[in-house]
Design a protein around this motif. Structure first.
Motif, PDB file in Angstrom:
ATOM      1  N   ASN A 180       0.827  -1.204   0.000  1.00  0.00           N
ATOM      2  CA  ASN A 180       0.000   0.000   0.000  1.00  0.00           C
ATOM      3  C   ASN A 180       0.865   1.260   0.000  1.00  0.00           C
ATOM      4  OD1 ASN A 180      -2.502  -1.160  -0.154  1.00  0.00           O
ATOM      5  ND2 ASN A 180      -2.896  -1.127   2.052  1.00  0.00           N
ATOM      6  N   SER A 181       1.918   1.235   0.824  1.00  0.00           N
ATOM      7  CA  SER A 181       2.830   2.377   0.865  1.00  0.00           C
ATOM      8  C   SER A 181       3.543   2.542  -0.469  1.00  0.00           C
ATOM      9  CB  SER A 181       3.858   2.182   1.988  1.00  0.00           C
ATOM     10  OG  SER A 181       3.224   2.113   3.237  1.00  0.00           O
ATOM     11  N   LEU A 182       3.948   1.428  -1.080  1.00  0.00           N
ATOM     12  CA  LEU A 182       4.644   1.490  -2.362  1.00  0.00           C
ATOM     13  C   LEU A 182       3.737   2.057  -3.445  1.00  0.00           C
ATOM     14  CD1 LEU A 182       7.113   0.831  -4.107  1.00  0.00           C
ATOM     15  CD2 LEU A 182       6.235  -1.503  -4.350  1.00  0.00           C
ATOM     16  N   ILE A 183       2.486   1.649  -3.473  1.00  0.00           N
ATOM     17  CA  ILE A 183       1.531   2.165  -4.472  1.00  0.00           C
ATOM     18  C   ILE A 183       1.369   3.671  -4.329  1.00  0.00           C
ATOM     19  CG2 ILE A 183      -0.899   2.129  -5.161  1.00  0.00           C
ATOM     20  CD1 ILE A 183      -0.876  -0.889  -4.416  1.00  0.00           C
ATOM     21  N   SER A 184       1.294   4.143  -3.073  1.00  0.00           N
ATOM     22  CA  SER A 184       1.158   5.588  -2.843  1.00  0.00           C
ATOM     23  C   SER A 184       2.389   6.329  -3.345  1.00  0.00           C
ATOM     24  CB  SER A 184       0.948   5.867  -1.354  1.00  0.00           C
ATOM     25  OG  SER A 184      -0.224   5.247  -0.889  1.00  0.00           O
ATOM     26  N   LEU A 185       3.566   5.773  -3.107  1.00  0.00           N
ATOM     27  CA  LEU A 185       4.805   6.431  -3.530  1.00  0.00           C
ATOM     28  C   LEU A 185       4.956   6.466  -5.043  1.00  0.00           C
ATOM     29  CD1 LEU A 185       7.487   5.178  -0.973  1.00  0.00           C
ATOM     30  CD2 LEU A 185       6.752   7.536  -1.342  1.00  0.00           C
ATOM     31  N   ALA A 193       9.935   5.571  -4.915  1.00  0.00           N
ATOM     32  CA  ALA A 193       9.254   4.271  -4.980  1.00  0.00           C
ATOM     33  C   ALA A 193      10.241   3.174  -5.348  1.00  0.00           C
ATOM     34  CB  ALA A 193       8.117   4.315  -5.988  1.00  0.00           C
ATOM     35  N   GLY A 194      11.177   3.473  -6.258  1.00  0.00           N
ATOM     36  CA  GLY A 194      12.186   2.485  -6.619  1.00  0.00           C
ATOM     37  C   GLY A 194      13.080   2.138  -5.444  1.00  0.00           C
ATOM     38  N   ALA A 195      13.534   3.195  -4.697  1.00  0.00           N
ATOM     39  CA  ALA A 195      14.380   2.946  -3.517  1.00  0.00           C
ATOM     40  C   ALA A 195      13.598   2.175  -2.459  1.00  0.00           C
ATOM     41  CB  ALA A 195      14.868   4.284  -2.951  1.00  0.00           C
ATOM     42  N   PHE A 196      12.326   2.492  -2.330  1.00  0.00           N
ATOM     43  CA  PHE A 196      11.475   1.810  -1.348  1.00  0.00           C
ATOM     44  C   PHE A 196      11.363   0.327  -1.704  1.00  0.00           C
ATOM     45  CE2 PHE A 196       7.482   0.314   0.379  1.00  0.00           C
ATOM     46  CZ  PHE A 196       7.426   0.903   1.632  1.00  0.00           C
ATOM     47  N   ALA A 197      11.201   0.038  -2.998  1.00  0.00           N
ATOM     48  CA  ALA A 197      11.059  -1.360  -3.424  1.00  0.00           C
ATOM     49  C   ALA A 197      12.326  -2.154  -3.125  1.00  0.00           C
ATOM     50  CB  ALA A 197      10.740  -1.415  -4.921  1.00  0.00           C
ATOM     51  N   ASN A 220      19.778  -8.813  16.204  1.00  0.00           N
ATOM     52  CA  ASN A 220      19.256  -9.055  14.855  1.00  0.00           C
ATOM     53  C   ASN A 220      18.005  -8.237  14.592  1.00  0.00           C
ATOM     54  OD1 ASN A 220      21.300 -10.900  14.838  1.00  0.00           O
ATOM     55  ND2 ASN A 220      20.034 -12.681  14.381  1.00  0.00           N
ATOM     56  N   GLU A 221      17.141  -8.175  15.595  1.00  0.00           N
ATOM     57  CA  GLU A 221      15.916  -7.394  15.450  1.00  0.00           C
ATOM     58  C   GLU A 221      16.225  -5.911  15.267  1.00  0.00           C
ATOM     59  OE1 GLU A 221      12.045  -7.892  15.882  1.00  0.00           O
ATOM     60  OE2 GLU A 221      13.063  -9.300  14.568  1.00  0.00           O
ATOM     61  N   LEU A 222      17.218  -5.425  15.979  1.00  0.00           N
ATOM     62  CA  LEU A 222      17.573  -4.006  15.878  1.00  0.00           C
ATOM     63  C   LEU A 222      18.134  -3.677  14.495  1.00  0.00           C
ATOM     64  CD1 LEU A 222      19.179  -3.487  19.404  1.00  0.00           C
ATOM     65  CD2 LEU A 222      16.944  -2.674  18.615  1.00  0.00           C
ATOM     66  N   GLU A 223      18.942  -4.564  13.949  1.00  0.00           N
ATOM     67  CA  GLU A 223      19.451  -4.346  12.586  1.00  0.00           C
ATOM     68  C   GLU A 223      18.305  -4.331  11.584  1.00  0.00           C
ATOM     69  OE1 GLU A 223      22.284  -7.391  11.865  1.00  0.00           O
ATOM     70  OE2 GLU A 223      23.757  -6.627  13.313  1.00  0.00           O
ATOM     71  N   PHE A 224      17.362  -5.242  11.765  1.00  0.00           N
ATOM     72  CA  PHE A 224      16.202  -5.280  10.880  1.00  0.00           C
ATOM     73  C   PHE A 224      15.372  -4.000  11.009  1.00  0.00           C
ATOM     74  CE2 PHE A 224      11.575  -6.277  10.969  1.00  0.00           C
ATOM     75  CZ  PHE A 224      11.371  -6.377   9.603  1.00  0.00           C
ATOM     76  N   ILE A 225      15.206  -3.537  12.247  1.00  0.00           N
ATOM     77  CA  ILE A 225      14.401  -2.334  12.478  1.00  0.00           C
ATOM     78  C   ILE A 225      15.025  -1.114  11.794  1.00  0.00           C
ATOM     79  CG2 ILE A 225      13.782  -0.667  14.290  1.00  0.00           C
ATOM     80  CD1 ILE A 225      11.852  -3.043  13.866  1.00  0.00           C
ATOM     81  N   GLN A 226      16.345  -1.062  11.741  1.00  0.00           N
ATOM     82  CA  GLN A 226      16.985   0.056  11.043  1.00  0.00           C
ATOM     83  C   GLN A 226      16.616   0.040   9.561  1.00  0.00           C
ATOM     84  OE1 GLN A 226      18.532   2.633  12.435  1.00  0.00           O
ATOM     85  NE2 GLN A 226      18.086   1.654  14.422  1.00  0.00           N
ATOM     86  N   SER A 227      16.597  -1.156   8.962  1.00  0.00           N
ATOM     87  CA  SER A 227      16.182  -1.264   7.555  1.00  0.00           C
ATOM     88  C   SER A 227      14.707  -0.903   7.401  1.00  0.00           C
ATOM     89  CB  SER A 227      16.423  -2.686   7.032  1.00  0.00           C
ATOM     90  OG  SER A 227      17.794  -3.008   7.063  1.00  0.00           O
ATOM     91  N   TYR A 228      13.900  -1.370   8.337  1.00  0.00           N
ATOM     92  CA  TYR A 228      12.464  -1.061   8.272  1.00  0.00           C
ATOM     93  C   TYR A 228      12.226   0.434   8.484  1.00  0.00           C
ATOM     94  CZ  TYR A 228       7.499  -1.217   9.420  1.00  0.00           C
ATOM     95  OH  TYR A 228       6.146  -0.989   9.443  1.00  0.00           O
ATOM     96  N   TYR A 229      13.018   1.009   9.347  1.00  0.00           N
ATOM     97  CA  TYR A 229      12.893   2.457   9.606  1.00  0.00           C
ATOM     98  C   TYR A 229      13.199   3.260   8.344  1.00  0.00           C
ATOM     99  CZ  TYR A 229      13.918   7.031  11.698  1.00  0.00           C
ATOM    100  OH  TYR A 229      13.955   8.379  12.006  1.00  0.00           O
ATOM    101  N   HIS A 230      14.145   2.794   7.548  1.00  0.00           N
ATOM    102  CA  HIS A 230      14.445   3.473   6.284  1.00  0.00           C
ATOM    103  C   HIS A 230      13.229   3.477   5.365  1.00  0.00           C
ATOM    104  CE1 HIS A 230      18.571   4.416   7.019  1.00  0.00           C
ATOM    105  NE2 HIS A 230      18.940   3.136   7.144  1.00  0.00           N
ATOM    106  N   LEU A 231      12.466   2.374   5.378  1.00  0.00           N
ATOM    107  CA  LEU A 231      11.240   2.344   4.578  1.00  0.00           C
ATOM    108  C   LEU A 231      10.258   3.411   5.050  1.00  0.00           C
ATOM    109  CD1 LEU A 231      10.489  -1.496   4.243  1.00  0.00           C
ATOM    110  CD2 LEU A 231      11.698  -0.017   2.640  1.00  0.00           C
ATOM    111  N   LEU A 232      10.116   3.501   6.367  1.00  0.00           N
ATOM    112  CA  LEU A 232       9.187   4.487   6.916  1.00  0.00           C
ATOM    113  C   LEU A 232       9.660   5.917   6.655  1.00  0.00           C
ATOM    114  CD1 LEU A 232       8.355   2.778  10.333  1.00  0.00           C
ATOM    115  CD2 LEU A 232       6.994   2.761   8.246  1.00  0.00           C
ATOM    116  N   LYS A 233      10.973   6.143   6.730  1.00  0.00           N
ATOM    117  CA  LYS A 233      11.512   7.475   6.472  1.00  0.00           C
ATOM    118  C   LYS A 233      11.309   7.875   5.017  1.00  0.00           C
ATOM    119  CE  LYS A 233      13.905   9.874   8.726  1.00  0.00           C
ATOM    120  NZ  LYS A 233      13.602  11.089   9.518  1.00  0.00           N
TER     121      LYS A 233
END
Length: 341
Positions: A180-185, A193-197, A220-233
């Motif tokens: 849904n976020s990707l479609i909006s971008l 949108a390309g960077a998000f994908a 491991n979770e914290l490293e993953f959260i940093q990647s996920y945070y980049h998506l949100l940013k």
């Protein structure tokens, strides 16, 4: 006819008890003459060994048949009482035969005495009672250990099924929201949108891999959260801030996978995230627990939610037998405190 198989308990019991039986029974039947002549001692011992082995095998077969019909602990009396009666009859018949054989072979020094025979039969019945109790104790303990092992295996299987069900909830849920976020971008900023994908593919690889285990290291979770945070940013820019205060001593502790992602996703989903109303999410931990908190600025219109996030986390902790996370809402801040395993 299926022959009984002897366990190490059977062999140990007979190797220690059988010589004692033979010596005591011969002394009771023959008297002191049993020790006064090597001929008497040898003949009586040889005959008694054959009779005693025959009796042992007969009793073992009886016990084998009875136990094969009545296995569980609830069938204790149905197994013990008939087994005791038939084993007592077998012992009495065998040692009565021993008495008659001594008469028949004219065993030197042997004087037939019905009183001595009666005493031997009484002791045989008492010995059978003791041995029956020992075998029942061993059998019941083995059955209890077997039942406990089966219960543990069943419990683990049920746990795995429940965890798999929770994972099946998370994967489509995460993918649906991300798409849904990707479609909006795509409409707003094709380059972003390309960077998000690209980030999404990295994040989703971790999501699939981490779901293979019920617990993962916090680091491991914290490293993953940093990647996920980049998506949100990518989506929210400076309107969203993630603050992480995790001491090194807590990084090796464990939590259920994707726990932090679900809490951060819920915070973004249910709160306003705008430049003039920024959302700050904090991850603060000590050696015992980790607290995920965010300032409350709820959206004016209700958010459609299927309740996967927080309920999924609570269910995982319950299934794993861990203390349940605590949830606090004071109107200004929303906090979830997660025990670290």
């Amino acid at each position: 006819m299926k022959l009984p198989s002897f366990t190490r308990y059977d062999w140990l019991l007979q190797l220690t008890a059988l010589p004692v039986y033979i010596i005591i029974y011969n002394w009771l039947i023959i008297g002191d003459n049993y020790w006064h002549s090597w001929t008497t001692f040898g003949m009586a011992t040889g005959i008694a060994v054959v009779i005693s082995l025959s009796n042992w095998y007969t009793i073992s077969y009886i016990n084998f048949e009875v136990r094969s019909r009545y296995v569980t602990l609830q069938h204790y009396t149905k197994r013990a009482v008939p087994g005791f009666i038939m084993a007592s009859v077998s012992s009495c018949l065998h040692y009565s035969l021993l008495f008659l054989l001594y008469q028949w072979v004219n065993l030197p020094g042997f004087v037939p005495d019905p009183f001595r025979l009666g005493l031997v039969l009484l002791i045989s019945v008492i010995a059978v009672a003791i041995i029956t109790a020992i075998y029942e104790g061993i059998h019941n303990f083995e059955y209890w250990r077997y039942s406990r092992r089966k219960a543990d295996q069943l419990s683990k299987a049920q746990l795995q099924v429940q965890l798999d069900m929770l994972r099946q909830q998370v994967n489509p849920h995460f993918l649906f929201n991300s798409l849904n976020s990707l479609i909006s971008l795509i409409d707003e900023d094709p380059r972003q949108a390309g960077a998000f994908a690209e980030e999404l593919s990295t994040v989703y690889r971790y999501l699939l891999r981490s779901n293979e285990a019920p617990l993962v290291p916090l680091t491991n979770e914290l490293e993953f959260i940093q990647s996920y945070y980049h998506l949100l940013k990518t989506r929210h820019g400076q309107s969203l801030t993630l603050v992480t205060l995790i001491p090194p001593s807590a990084e090796n502790r464990q939590i259920p996978p994707l726990t932090l992602q679900l809490l951060i996703e819920n915070a973004v989903k249910h709160n306003i995230v705008l430049p003039d109303q920024p959302l700050t999410i904090s991850l603060v931990a000590d050696e015992q627990c980790l607290t995920v908190s965010n300032n409350l600025q709820r959206k004016s219109s209700p958010v459609l939610s299927n309740g996967v996030g927080l309920s999924n986390i609570l269910s995982k902790y319950q299934i794993l037998g861990q203390p349940v996370p605590t949830v606090e809402d004071d109107g200004q801040e929303f906090r979830v405190t997660l025990p670290l395993v």
